[in-house]
Design a protein around this motif. Structure first.
Motif, PDB file in Angstrom:
ATOM      1  N   GLY A  42       1.197  -0.860   0.462  1.00 22.26           N
ATOM      2  CA  GLY A  42       0.102  -0.354   0.124  1.00 22.26           C
ATOM      3  C   GLY A  42       1.266   1.154   0.004  1.00 22.26           C
ATOM      4  O   GLY A  42       2.107   1.334   0.745  1.00 22.26           O
ATOM      5  N   SER A  43       0.396   2.702  -0.445  1.00 21.41           N
ATOM      6  CA  SER A  43       0.792   4.058  -0.658  1.00 21.41           C
ATOM      7  C   SER A  43       0.505   4.475  -0.511  1.00 21.41           C
ATOM      8  O   SER A  43      -0.785   4.692  -0.982  1.00 21.41           O
ATOM      9  N   VAL A  44       0.779   6.147  -0.377  1.00 19.45           N
ATOM     10  CA  VAL A  44       0.080   7.488   0.356  1.00 19.45           C
ATOM     11  C   VAL A  44       1.771   7.888  -0.603  1.00 19.45           C
ATOM     12  O   VAL A  44       2.148   7.764   0.013  1.00 19.45           O
ATOM     13  N   GLY A  45       0.799   9.099  -1.338  1.00 23.10           N
ATOM     14  CA  GLY A  45       1.588   9.721  -2.510  1.00 23.10           C
ATOM     15  C   GLY A  45       2.932   9.224  -3.321  1.00 23.10           C
ATOM     16  O   GLY A  45       2.157   8.279  -3.667  1.00 23.10           O
ATOM     17  N   ASP A  46       3.839   9.769  -3.389  1.00 18.31           N
ATOM     18  CA  ASP A  46       4.199   9.284  -4.428  1.00 18.31           C
ATOM     19  C   ASP A  46       6.466   8.703  -3.818  1.00 18.31           C
ATOM     20  O   ASP A  46       7.465   8.731  -4.227  1.00 18.31           O
ATOM     21  N   SER A  47       5.963   7.794  -3.011  1.00 20.95           N
ATOM     22  CA  SER A  47       6.652   6.559  -2.783  1.00 20.95           C
ATOM     23  C   SER A  47       6.548   5.405  -3.385  1.00 20.95           C
ATOM     24  O   SER A  47       5.244   4.658  -3.166  1.00 20.95           O
ATOM     25  N   ARG A  48       7.104   5.208  -4.313  1.00 17.61           N
ATOM     26  CA  ARG A  48       7.217   4.567  -5.333  1.00 17.61           C
ATOM     27  C   ARG A  48       7.630   2.473  -4.806  1.00 17.61           C
ATOM     28  O   ARG A  48       9.020   3.145  -3.923  1.00 17.61           O
ATOM     29  N   VAL A  49       7.234   2.053  -4.687  1.00 17.37           N
ATOM     30  CA  VAL A  49       7.350   0.763  -4.245  1.00 17.37           C
ATOM     31  C   VAL A  49       7.648  -0.236  -5.429  1.00 17.37           C
ATOM     32  O   VAL A  49       6.595  -0.600  -6.628  1.00 17.37           O
ATOM     33  N   VAL A  50       9.459  -0.861  -5.987  1.00 15.00           N
ATOM     34  CA  VAL A  50       9.581  -1.451  -6.880  1.00 15.00           C
ATOM     35  C   VAL A  50      10.264  -2.621  -6.958  1.00 15.00           C
ATOM     36  O   VAL A  50      10.619  -3.288  -5.256  1.00 15.00           O
ATOM     37  N   LEU A  51       9.747  -3.518  -7.572  1.00 12.34           N
ATOM     38  CA  LEU A  51      10.337  -4.806  -6.648  1.00 12.34           C
ATOM     39  C   LEU A  51      10.658  -5.835  -8.339  1.00 12.34           C
ATOM     40  O   LEU A  51      11.080  -5.296  -9.443  1.00 12.34           O
ATOM     41  N   GLY A  52      12.333  -6.121  -7.642  1.00 15.16           N
ATOM     42  CA  GLY A  52      13.170  -6.728  -8.819  1.00 15.16           C
ATOM     43  C   GLY A  52      12.660  -7.842  -8.948  1.00 15.16           C
ATOM     44  O   GLY A  52      12.502  -8.693  -7.765  1.00 15.16           O
ATOM     45  N   ARG A  53      12.743  -8.503  -9.807  1.00 13.59           N
ATOM     46  CA  ARG A  53      12.168  -9.228 -10.934  1.00 13.59           C
ATOM     47  C   ARG A  53      13.314 -10.925 -11.406  1.00 13.59           C
ATOM     48  O   ARG A  53      13.863 -10.007 -12.384  1.00 13.59           O
ATOM     49  N   ARG A  87      15.002 -12.762 -14.960  1.00 11.16           N
ATOM     50  CA  ARG A  87      13.996 -12.255 -16.410  1.00 11.16           C
ATOM     51  C   ARG A  87      15.552 -13.147 -16.628  1.00 11.16           C
ATOM     52  O   ARG A  87      15.903 -12.448 -17.294  1.00 11.16           O
ATOM     53  N   GLY A  88      15.971 -14.596 -16.855  1.00  9.19           N
ATOM     54  CA  GLY A  88      16.839 -15.478 -17.146  1.00  9.19           C
ATOM     55  C   GLY A  88      17.642 -14.390 -16.413  1.00  9.19           C
ATOM     56  O   GLY A  88      17.817 -14.274 -15.501  1.00  9.19           O
ATOM     57  N   SER A  89      18.445 -14.051 -16.486  1.00  8.59           N
ATOM     58  CA  SER A  89      19.694 -13.310 -16.654  1.00  8.59           C
ATOM     59  C   SER A  89      20.311 -12.110 -16.125  1.00  8.59           C
ATOM     60  O   SER A  89      21.123 -11.526 -15.476  1.00  8.59           O
ATOM     61  N   LYS A  90      18.514 -11.677 -16.136  1.00  4.85           N
ATOM     62  CA  LYS A  90      18.248 -10.060 -16.067  1.00  4.85           C
ATOM     63  C   LYS A  90      17.612 -10.203 -14.095  1.00  4.85           C
ATOM     64  O   LYS A  90      16.814 -10.847 -14.105  1.00  4.85           O
ATOM     65  N   ILE A  91      17.796  -8.775 -13.770  1.00  9.46           N
ATOM     66  CA  ILE A  91      16.777  -8.451 -13.396  1.00  9.46           C
ATOM     67  C   ILE A  91      15.874  -7.409 -13.812  1.00  9.46           C
ATOM     68  O   ILE A  91      16.352  -6.316 -14.018  1.00  9.46           O
ATOM     69  N   VAL A  92      14.646  -7.148 -13.612  1.00  6.26           N
ATOM     70  CA  VAL A  92      13.716  -6.873 -14.232  1.00  6.26           C
ATOM     71  C   VAL A  92      13.085  -5.881 -13.579  1.00  6.26           C
ATOM     72  O   VAL A  92      12.609  -6.836 -12.252  1.00  6.26           O
ATOM     73  N   ALA A  93      13.320  -4.576 -13.347  1.00  5.38           N
ATOM     74  CA  ALA A  93      12.394  -3.676 -12.233  1.00  5.38           C
ATOM     75  C   ALA A  93      10.679  -3.765 -12.514  1.00  5.38           C
ATOM     76  O   ALA A  93      10.415  -3.590 -13.651  1.00  5.38           O
TER      77      ALA A  93
END
Length: 162
Positions: free
Chosen positions: A104-115, A117-123
């Motif tokens: 959950g969030s309020v305002g502009d505190s962004r939540v990003v998950l690194g996943r 994807r093969g040999s990369k991590i995608v935001a």
């Protein structure tokens, strides 16, 4: 000025709760400190949380801490008055329970998950910023009795009560 950023980490064997706050305004450090101290307890004591409805407990705890903040505005907080009338904080809260992540969030505190994807991590963005210059957010603010203004010399749109 004082550091307006804050965070919390609460954990037990079955749940982990994380929060990040970014205060703003002249009293933003006190507002983020207040929310940091109050929100985790409000969240875990919510009846929705006890019943396993984590999504609703996050929403209700954020609303409750907002009401509590309004209630203590202009009251002593520590060694000074807490005045949240022109200050506030963003907040992002994450709950990890039973291998599920709730956000959950309020305002502009962004939540990003690194996943992976093969040999990369995608935001992957998990929440959308609540910025007053977004058309739907602007309309929501106006319909709720607020006003959006840009003060000369400021870089961001600000929200005011009409």
């Amino acid at each position: 000025g004082p550091n307006q950023d804050d965070f919390f980490v609460v954990h037990s064997d079955s749940v982990r709760i994380f929060g990040v706050l970014d205060g703003h305004g002249s009293e933003g450090h006190l507002v983020s400190q207040f929310v940091n101290e109050e929100l985790p307890g409000l969240l875990v004591r919510r009846p929705e949380f006890q019943r396993g409805n984590i999504e609703e407990s996050i929403v209700q705890a954020l609303l409750e801490v907002h009401e509590d903040l309004e209630g203590v505005t202009h009251m002593p907080y520590g060694k000074r008055l807490l005045d949240a009338s022109l200050s506030g904080t963003t907040c992002a809260v994450l709950v990890l329970k039973d291998s599920r992540l709730y956000v959950g969030s309020v305002g502009d505190s962004r939540v990003v998950l690194g996943r992976s994807r093969g040999s990369k991590i995608v935001a992957e963005e998990l929440v959308r910023d609540h910025k007053p210059d977004l058309a739907d957010e602007y309309e929501r603010i106006l319909s709720s009795g607020g006003d959006v203004r840009v003060i000369p010399g400021d870089i961001a749109s600000r929200i005011y009560v009409r």
